[in-house]
Design a protein around this motif. Structure first.
Motif, PDB file in Angstrom:
ATOM      1  N   PRO A 129       0.815  -1.229   0.000  1.00 26.04           N
ATOM      2  CA  PRO A 129       0.000   0.000   0.000  1.00 26.04           C
ATOM      3  C   PRO A 129       0.842   1.269   0.000  1.00 26.04           C
ATOM      4  O   PRO A 129       0.405   2.300  -0.513  1.00 26.04           O
ATOM      5  N   LEU A 130       2.058   1.211   0.563  1.00 25.45           N
ATOM      6  CA  LEU A 130       2.926   2.392   0.527  1.00 25.45           C
ATOM      7  C   LEU A 130       3.304   2.753  -0.909  1.00 25.45           C
ATOM      8  O   LEU A 130       3.348   3.926  -1.289  1.00 25.45           O
ATOM      9  N   THR A 131       3.593   1.731  -1.695  1.00 21.13           N
ATOM     10  CA  THR A 131       3.908   1.972  -3.109  1.00 21.13           C
ATOM     11  C   THR A 131       2.716   2.571  -3.829  1.00 21.13           C
ATOM     12  O   THR A 131       2.860   3.506  -4.634  1.00 21.13           O
ATOM     13  N   ALA A 132       1.519   2.030  -3.543  1.00 19.08           N
ATOM     14  CA  ALA A 132       0.301   2.570  -4.151  1.00 19.08           C
ATOM     15  C   ALA A 132       0.080   4.021  -3.718  1.00 19.08           C
ATOM     16  O   ALA A 132      -0.304   4.878  -4.526  1.00 19.08           O
ATOM     17  N   MET A 133       0.324   4.306  -2.444  1.00 14.21           N
ATOM     18  CA  MET A 133       0.174   5.675  -1.941  1.00 14.21           C
ATOM     19  C   MET A 133       1.132   6.625  -2.640  1.00 14.21           C
ATOM     20  O   MET A 133       0.781   7.769  -2.945  1.00 14.21           O
ATOM     21  N   SER A 134       2.350   6.142  -2.890  1.00 17.49           N
ATOM     22  CA  SER A 134       3.341   6.974  -3.568  1.00 17.49           C
ATOM     23  C   SER A 134       2.864   7.373  -4.961  1.00 17.49           C
ATOM     24  O   SER A 134       2.994   8.530  -5.376  1.00 17.49           O
ATOM     25  N   MET A 136      -0.260   7.500  -5.935  1.00 20.04           N
ATOM     26  CA  MET A 136      -1.414   8.391  -5.773  1.00 20.04           C
ATOM     27  C   MET A 136      -0.968   9.807  -5.427  1.00 20.04           C
ATOM     28  O   MET A 136      -1.542  10.795  -5.907  1.00 20.04           O
ATOM     29  N   ILE A 137       0.063   9.918  -4.587  1.00 19.49           N
ATOM     30  CA  ILE A 137       0.567  11.242  -4.204  1.00 19.49           C
ATOM     31  C   ILE A 137       1.113  11.978  -5.417  1.00 19.49           C
ATOM     32  O   ILE A 137       0.896  13.183  -5.588  1.00 19.49           O
ATOM     33  N   GLU A 138       1.818  11.254  -6.296  1.00 17.70           N
ATOM     34  CA  GLU A 138       2.418  11.884  -7.480  1.00 17.70           C
ATOM     35  C   GLU A 138       1.356  12.409  -8.437  1.00 17.70           C
ATOM     36  O   GLU A 138       1.621  13.312  -9.229  1.00 17.70           O
ATOM     37  N   ARG A 139       0.126  11.858  -8.390  1.00 19.19           N
ATOM     38  CA  ARG A 139      -0.950  12.291  -9.294  1.00 19.19           C
ATOM     39  C   ARG A 139      -1.695  13.520  -8.768  1.00 19.19           C
ATOM     40  O   ARG A 139      -2.537  14.089  -9.473  1.00 19.19           O
ATOM     41  N   LEU A 145       0.423  20.383  -1.090  1.00 19.62           N
ATOM     42  CA  LEU A 145      -0.101  19.211  -0.388  1.00 19.62           C
ATOM     43  C   LEU A 145       0.678  17.959  -0.796  1.00 19.62           C
ATOM     44  O   LEU A 145       0.983  17.097   0.037  1.00 19.62           O
ATOM     45  N   ARG A 146       1.017  17.874  -2.093  1.00 18.17           N
ATOM     46  CA  ARG A 146       1.783  16.729  -2.577  1.00 18.17           C
ATOM     47  C   ARG A 146       3.156  16.649  -1.905  1.00 18.17           C
ATOM     48  O   ARG A 146       3.600  15.578  -1.513  1.00 18.17           O
ATOM     49  N   ALA A 147       3.792  17.791  -1.759  1.00 15.22           N
ATOM     50  CA  ALA A 147       5.114  17.815  -1.122  1.00 15.22           C
ATOM     51  C   ALA A 147       5.022  17.402   0.348  1.00 15.22           C
ATOM     52  O   ALA A 147       5.868  16.637   0.837  1.00 15.22           O
ATOM     53  N   ASN A 148       4.001  17.876   1.042  1.00 16.25           N
ATOM     54  CA  ASN A 148       3.833  17.518   2.458  1.00 16.25           C
ATOM     55  C   ASN A 148       3.550  16.034   2.632  1.00 16.25           C
ATOM     56  O   ASN A 148       4.112  15.374   3.519  1.00 16.25           O
ATOM     57  N   LEU A 149       2.666  15.510   1.780  1.00 16.00           N
ATOM     58  CA  LEU A 149       2.336  14.084   1.856  1.00 16.00           C
ATOM     59  C   LEU A 149       3.538  13.230   1.470  1.00 16.00           C
ATOM     60  O   LEU A 149       3.766  12.159   2.045  1.00 16.00           O
ATOM     61  N   ARG A 150       4.290  13.706   0.489  1.00 14.51           N
ATOM     62  CA  ARG A 150       5.485  12.965   0.054  1.00 14.51           C
ATOM     63  C   ARG A 150       6.506  12.884   1.196  1.00 14.51           C
ATOM     64  O   ARG A 150       7.162  11.847   1.387  1.00 14.51           O
ATOM     65  N   LEU A 194      15.692  10.603  -1.126  1.00 11.55           N
ATOM     66  CA  LEU A 194      15.505  11.719  -0.202  1.00 11.55           C
ATOM     67  C   LEU A 194      15.183  13.038  -0.916  1.00 11.55           C
ATOM     68  O   LEU A 194      15.132  14.096  -0.266  1.00 11.55           O
ATOM     69  N   GLN A 195      14.957  12.967  -2.216  1.00  5.94           N
ATOM     70  CA  GLN A 195      14.820  14.182  -3.027  1.00  5.94           C
ATOM     71  C   GLN A 195      13.701  15.109  -2.531  1.00  5.94           C
ATOM     72  O   GLN A 195      13.906  16.316  -2.397  1.00  5.94           O
ATOM     73  N   SER A 196      12.506  14.553  -2.273  1.00  4.16           N
ATOM     74  CA  SER A 196      11.372  15.396  -1.868  1.00  4.16           C
ATOM     75  C   SER A 196      11.657  16.103  -0.547  1.00  4.16           C
ATOM     76  O   SER A 196      11.293  17.268  -0.350  1.00  4.16           O
ATOM     77  N   TRP A 197      12.284  15.398   0.370  1.00  9.80           N
ATOM     78  CA  TRP A 197      12.629  15.960   1.687  1.00  9.80           C
ATOM     79  C   TRP A 197      13.655  17.079   1.518  1.00  9.80           C
ATOM     80  O   TRP A 197      13.542  18.142   2.143  1.00  9.80           O
ATOM     81  N   CYS A 198      14.661  16.834   0.657  1.00 16.09           N
ATOM     82  CA  CYS A 198      15.709  17.829   0.434  1.00 16.09           C
ATOM     83  C   CYS A 198      15.155  19.084  -0.235  1.00 16.09           C
ATOM     84  O   CYS A 198      15.541  20.211   0.115  1.00 16.09           O
ATOM     85  N   MET A 199      14.232  18.914  -1.173  1.00 15.95           N
ATOM     86  CA  MET A 199      13.625  20.068  -1.848  1.00 15.95           C
ATOM     87  C   MET A 199      12.828  20.902  -0.851  1.00 15.95           C
ATOM     88  O   MET A 199      12.842  22.140  -0.901  1.00 15.95           O
TER      89      MET A 199
END
Length: 334
Positions: A129-134, A136-139, A145-150, A194-199
């Motif tokens: 489900p984590l992969t599925a969530m990932s 879904m977040i990208e869409r 909100l996408r950055a926070n969820l990511r 770690l890209q999303s966190w670093c951004m």
């Protein structure tokens, strides 16, 4: 052992000495009893008693010396055999308790193995489900909100990854595959994770690899770097993280340098201890104190030495010192 034996037989020794003294005293005050012959007999009896004590010392302490030398590791092969009735009682008691402990230890081991397998199974199940969530977040269209969820997704992913490897580390040597490994794809893969966190934190990476090939296990090296990079990103704000490698005295050196808050000098000796977070930011509930501990544990079977240099308020440098080829001979037969 002599001291213990004399203490154990103190009452008997005092009884014999008291009786001998009584005989001498009676012979002394009673003129009808010849004093010198009695004194001679007492002297001989004391000599015989001393010989008797010496013989009994060797006979009676043999069993207890064996108990002292016996390594109590639930292995009864080295347990000394009792000779006297009391020694046999002790022997039977030790055997009974050891057998009971063996059964209990075996049961506990099976329970722990079952719990470990269930946890590993659960972690693998959660990854789906984590992969599925990932995906879904990208869409999502809302970029904020996408950055926070990511970011929250990444935190869950890293915590699950820590748990997974924490359970595997005790059996890590069964999973090692030592080979010539390219550092570049491993480092860039971890940076991408770690890209999303670093951004979100305005952190960049400066990678300069003078040496790219090392002899190690790629999967476990990636885990070690993941912990170091996660630690560097966590305590940095709007600054670059430098990753460099070079050769020194025939060994490959890999450095990860951040310019974050740094580590208090009093904390440096303890940062690899299990559960240790910080004394300066002790109220930080997000810190688990496991990342660096697990990195250190994972580095030991790989013969990777981790060093750290830090100045409070200026940043931290973690240095990985890789082993030479011949240090892996007994593992890989290379």
């Amino acid at each position: 052992m002599i001291k213990h034996f004399l203490k154990e037989r103190r009452s008997w020794i005092l009884l014999i000495l008291s009786l001998e003294f009584l005989i001498v005293f009676i012979a002394y005050i009673d003129s009808a009893i010849p004093f010198l012959p009695v004194l001679y007999m007492v002297f001989l009896s004391l000599i015989i008693f001393a010989i008797f004590l010496t013989v009994r010392y060797h006979k009676e302490t043999h069993f207890y010396k064996g108990l002292e030398d016996w390594e109590s590791s639930l292995d009864l092969t080295g347990l000394p055999k009792g000779r006297s009735p009391f020694e046999k009682i002790i022997e039977r008691s030790v055997i009974s308790q050891t057998d009971s402990l063996k059964i209990e230890a075996s049961s506990n081991r099976m329970t722990l193995e079952q719990e470990k397998d269930e946890l590993l199974s659960w972690i693998h199940e959660v990854k789906t489900p984590l992969t599925a969530m990932s995906l879904m977040i990208e869409r999502m269209e809302d970029s904020k909100l996408r950055a926070n969820l990511r970011f929250e997704w990444l935190r869950i992913h890293l915590l699950l990854d820590q748990q997974l490897h924490q359970k595997r580390i005790p059996f890590m040597e069964n999973d090692l595959y030592i080979e010539k490994t390219d550092l570049k794809p491993i480092i860039y893969s971890e940076i991408k994770t770690l890209q999303s966190w670093c951004m979100q934190k305005g952190i960049g990476f400066d990678v300069e690899l003078g040496i790219t090939d090392v002899l190690t296990d790629a999967k476990w090296l990636a885990f070690i770097l993941r912990q170091l990079l996660t630690n560097a990103v966590k305590y940095s704000e709007a600054s670059d993280i430098f990753i460099k490698s070079h050769l020194q005295y025939g060994r490959t050196i890999l450095e990860v340098t951040d310019f974050g808050r740094g580590i208090d000098p009093r904390d440096l000796p303890r940062i690899f201890d299990k559960g240790f977070t910080s004394t300066t930011k002790h109220q930080d509930s997000a810190a688990t104190g496991m990342g660096l501990y697990l990195a250190k544990k994972a580095s030991q079977p790989l013969f990777i030495h981790i060093e750290v240099q830090s100045k409070l308020g200026e940043g931290t440098t973690f240095t990985l010192i890789f082993p030479k080829r011949n240090e892996f001979l007994h593992i890989s037969g290379m």
